[in-house]
Design an enzyme around this catalytic site. Structure first.
Site, mmCIF file in Angstrom:
data_model
loop_
_atom_site.group_PDB
_atom_site.id
_atom_site.type_symbol
_atom_site.label_atom_id
_atom_site.label_comp_id
_atom_site.label_asym_id
_atom_site.label_seq_id
_atom_site.Cartn_x
_atom_site.Cartn_y
_atom_site.Cartn_z
ATOM 1 N N VAL A 11 3.099 3.610 4.544
ATOM 2 C CA VAL A 11 4.212 3.959 3.638
ATOM 3 C C VAL A 11 4.114 3.237 2.293
ATOM 4 O O VAL A 11 4.620 3.730 1.279
ATOM 5 C CB VAL A 11 5.596 3.658 4.258
ATOM 6 C CG1 VAL A 11 5.848 4.567 5.456
ATOM 7 C CG2 VAL A 11 5.732 2.187 4.651
ATOM 8 N N GLY A 29 3.068 4.850 -1.145
ATOM 9 C CA GLY A 29 3.978 5.679 -1.937
ATOM 10 C C GLY A 29 5.378 5.133 -2.048
ATOM 11 O O GLY A 29 6.276 5.795 -2.578
ATOM 12 N N HIS A 30 5.609 3.930 -1.544
ATOM 13 C CA HIS A 30 6.969 3.377 -1.555
ATOM 14 C C HIS A 30 6.898 1.883 -1.879
ATOM 15 O O HIS A 30 7.097 1.056 -0.986
ATOM 16 C CB HIS A 30 7.638 3.602 -0.198
ATOM 17 C CG HIS A 30 9.122 3.396 -0.202
ATOM 18 N ND1 HIS A 30 9.723 2.168 -0.165
ATOM 19 C CD2 HIS A 30 10.132 4.286 -0.255
ATOM 20 C CE1 HIS A 30 11.044 2.288 -0.168
ATOM 21 N NE2 HIS A 30 11.321 3.571 -0.223
ATOM 22 N N TYR A 31 6.565 1.530 -3.125
ATOM 23 C CA TYR A 31 6.284 2.425 -4.234
ATOM 24 C C TYR A 31 4.949 2.016 -4.849
ATOM 25 O O TYR A 31 4.549 0.860 -4.684
ATOM 26 C CB TYR A 31 7.384 2.299 -5.297
ATOM 27 C CG TYR A 31 8.745 2.637 -4.779
ATOM 28 C CD1 TYR A 31 9.198 3.971 -4.765
ATOM 29 C CD2 TYR A 31 9.584 1.654 -4.273
ATOM 30 C CE1 TYR A 31 10.463 4.286 -4.297
ATOM 31 C CE2 TYR A 31 10.848 1.964 -3.790
ATOM 32 C CZ TYR A 31 11.281 3.271 -3.801
ATOM 33 O OH TYR A 31 12.524 3.582 -3.306
ATOM 34 N N ILE A 80 7.750 -1.841 -1.222
ATOM 35 C CA ILE A 80 8.953 -2.278 -0.509
ATOM 36 C C ILE A 80 8.962 -1.521 0.815
ATOM 37 O O ILE A 80 8.725 -0.307 0.835
ATOM 38 C CB ILE A 80 10.249 -1.904 -1.265
ATOM 39 C CG1 ILE A 80 10.250 -2.470 -2.685
ATOM 40 C CG2 ILE A 80 11.476 -2.406 -0.503
ATOM 41 C CD1 ILE A 80 11.472 -2.055 -3.484
#
Lengths: 160, 148
Positions: free
Chosen positions: B56, B59-61, B66
């Site tokens: 994750v 893309g986060h971020y 985070i």
């Protein structure tokens, strides 16, 4: 056509909205996301050995719905870079009821409405349907809009 | 029938210390946004270490990873299934979830779970901490009759 990547800071594999169908800025949005086995959560072949095992994770269903909510105000105040401008921070969720599982091939239609907006705090409500069938309902999601600097400060504290 | 190639032969479901919810016998949490293993460390406690390699984070971020609040919720859900009072529970509702602090790579989450029967459903209150920070409190409702 609205490009959600111009509005939201999320990127692959966590950009979980594909397209906006209808939006009234500051009031409501209808947006869709197609569920596909080509998402990284399905990388483990054993995971999709049965239809039940292939159910999309509920946490990601709600994440996707929350990202759709981010478009309601984001369309007028885009936040494509999470470290610039104002960011939407998730505060709380209440009464999210799940009615049926979601499988690859399903297309989620998120319907998000602003229930209340007070200052920098917004309460959203709505539901998600697949082919007209209710998937889940959200009674209340509270978010706060804050300057992006709060994230940098929080990250700095953790890294020192 | 799911074959688990990477589960040590001596570790069975329900045993503290080395149970990975992603690869548990039910296969219920086989599809998960969180790649790492959730470990049961007590009758009502699980832990999870947030690796910088979690998918994750890409893309986060970008340039500012985070751990998503919804992934903390996922850990709570998997922790609930690992400590469930009966097999075959399915998530029926997130009655409430409150997020109070961000979670970053390297954090070790400790989740304390508290199960209660509430008529037709089971309710699990899960409190997640990272070090001395409270990061989330979630209340999840489950019904009998299959996993998802």
């Amino acid at each position: 056509m609205i490009d959600v990547a111009d509005i939201l800071p999320h990127r692959y594999p966590m950009l979980l909205v594909d397209r906006v169908l209808d939006i009234e800025p500051g009031r409501r949005v209808t947006a869709v996301k197609a569920i596909t086995r080509n998402e990284p959560w399905y990388a483990d072949a054993a995971a999709v050995s049965s239809s039940d095992g292939a159910a999309y994770p509920p946490a990601l269903l709600v994440e996707s719905w929350a990202q759709a909510a981010g478009l309601v105000f984001g369309i007028e105040q885009p936040n494509p870079d999470v470290l610039a401008g104002r960011v939407m921070l998730l505060g709380s969720l209440s009464d999210v009821e799940f009615h049926r599982p979601v499988l690859p091939g399903d297309v989620l239609e998120h319907r998000v409405r602003v229930a209340r907006a007070v200052g920098e705090t917004v309460i959203f409500e709505g539901e998600c349907v697949v082919g007209g069938e209710l998937v889940f309902t959200v009674s209340r999601m509270v978010v706060a809009y804050r300057p992006a600097g709060v994230l940098r400060e929080a990250g700095g504290e953790q890294r020192t | 029938m799911t074959v688990h190639l990477d589960r040590p032969a001596e570790v069975g479901p329900g045993q503290p210390g080395a149970v990975d919810a992603v690869r548990d016998d039910t296969g219920a949490r086989a599809v998960s946004p969180v790649a790492g293993a959730v470990h049961r460390t007590g009758p009502a406690e699980v832990t999870f270490t947030v690796s910088a390699d979690e998918p994750v984070f890409a893309g986060h971020y970008p340039n500012f990873p985070i751990f998503p609040g919804m992934c903390v919720l996922e850990i709570a859900h998997r922790g609930a299934l690992l400590t469930a009072p009966e097999p075959g529970l399915a998530l029926a509702a997130m009655k409430s979830a409150r997020f109070t602090a961000p979670v970053f790579a390297g954090d070790r989450l400790t989740v304390a779970v508290d199960w209660k029967r509430d008529r037709e459903r089971w309710t699990c209150v899960a409190r997640a901490r990272a070090g001395d920070r409270d990061v989330a409190v979630v209340r999840l409702d489950y019904r009998a009759g299959g996993d998802r």
